[in-house]
Design a protein around this motif. Sequence first.
Motif, PDB file in Angstrom:
ATOM      1  N   ASP A   1       0.809  -1.216   0.000  1.00  0.00           N
ATOM      2  CA  ASP A   1       0.000   0.000   0.000  1.00  0.00           C
ATOM      3  C   ASP A   1       0.842   1.266   0.000  1.00  0.00           C
ATOM      4  O   ASP A   1       0.331   2.354   0.267  1.00  0.00           O
ATOM      5  N   HIS A   2       2.139   1.146  -0.290  1.00  0.00           N
ATOM      6  CA  HIS A   2       2.984   2.337  -0.300  1.00  0.00           C
ATOM      7  C   HIS A   2       2.620   3.252  -1.468  1.00  0.00           C
ATOM      8  O   HIS A   2       2.350   2.788  -2.577  1.00  0.00           O
ATOM      9  N   VAL A   3       2.612   4.544  -1.196  1.00  0.00           N
ATOM     10  CA  VAL A   3       2.291   5.550  -2.208  1.00  0.00           C
ATOM     11  C   VAL A   3       3.455   6.536  -2.307  1.00  0.00           C
ATOM     12  O   VAL A   3       3.967   6.997  -1.284  1.00  0.00           O
ATOM     13  N   GLY A   4       3.868   6.836  -3.533  1.00  0.00           N
ATOM     14  CA  GLY A   4       4.938   7.807  -3.727  1.00  0.00           C
ATOM     15  C   GLY A   4       6.022   7.276  -4.642  1.00  0.00           C
ATOM     16  O   GLY A   4       5.875   6.227  -5.287  1.00  0.00           O
ATOM     17  N   THR A   5       7.120   8.019  -4.701  1.00  0.00           N
ATOM     18  CA  THR A   5       8.252   7.698  -5.573  1.00  0.00           C
ATOM     19  C   THR A   5       9.390   7.117  -4.751  1.00  0.00           C
ATOM     20  O   THR A   5       9.704   7.625  -3.668  1.00  0.00           O
TER      21      THR A   5
END
Length: 375
Positions: A228-232
């Motif tokens: 569920d990680h979000v981002g770069t």
Amino acid sequence: MPPAVVLVTGVSRWLGGALAAELASDPAIGRVIGVDTVPPAPEVLRRLGRTEFVRADIRSPLIAKVIESASVDTVVHMNTMASPAAPGGRVSMKELNVIGTMQLLAACQRSPLVRRLVLASTTAVYGSSPRDPAVFTETMQARRVPSGGFARDSLDIEGYVRGFARRRPDVGVSVLRLTDVIGPRIDSPVAAFLRLPVVPTVLGHDPRLQLLHEDDAVAVLARAATGDHVGTVNVAAPGTVLLSQAVRRLGRLALPVPGPALGSAGQLTRRAGLAEWSPEQLRHLAAGRVVDTRVLREEFGFTPRFTTAQALADYGRTLSPVLSPELVATAAASARDAVEQVARGAAAVSGLLTALRGDRRPAPSVPGLRAVRDA
């Protein structure tokens, strides 16, 4: 909660097929659908397991029907081309990378069931320049913005993905910037370059290389698809090696050439079908590139199993060395002996000159010549 239906683009290439096979081996995932414009090779098809292959072009609006009819909730986009293909050249490459991504994002935006998007991007978006910082973090931008090729396409793709994330805030978007992937099975640009018996290098430059083992690349992509990680996130193995060290450890021969002549060397290897170099890859050979992986370890929660040196060594198992390790060790020992003899001779000459001058002060110490470093 694991995804119910995962769609992976670019499954006919090694990395996309390996990821689809990894996801298909997870019983918690309901279905895995692999999409590509060409069917996988027989060995890739056998490895796909229960993956359902669909021959479809992401540049066509028909990709929306695939996503809608299969009730896809997770999309992993890996169908990008790093080097121009012979038939279509740069035009076909840009259409697949940029237009294909736009069509895929449009299809995801129209589907209310899509809740996660993973983009396999590249650290090439940081460019390669002598003015670069020692280490790039995710918040930094290229000092010299790539003007074309795969790096420019990747910048555009990431821009489209950020726009999609703003329009669909309910979708978790994860962008993985992978460094050069290498290993015994994957056929990547860096692997093809280091496979050359004689490796051209830029005269006067010895860039740092940061690699990623193919198994770690598959593992981090699978974690992004099911997490569920979000981002770069920058994705690279710990440690670096110099290009000269990589060439020696693989038993290859280095051929230093002036920078302007490297393009001509690249044309020769391309015509011979040995390696394909783009202008951005040539700049990478001169300046190198290293990225920070703190976010990968501390926030994303992933630590690569292979270091850069170990990934290089594992790839080296598939190569027959042009120079045997014994010959390299003998030459290095001879070089060390020669350097030590020069250092002793210089110290003796310095002491003799001091004695002839009758100077009672201690003779100035001669800076020790640095021993040749073991690769």
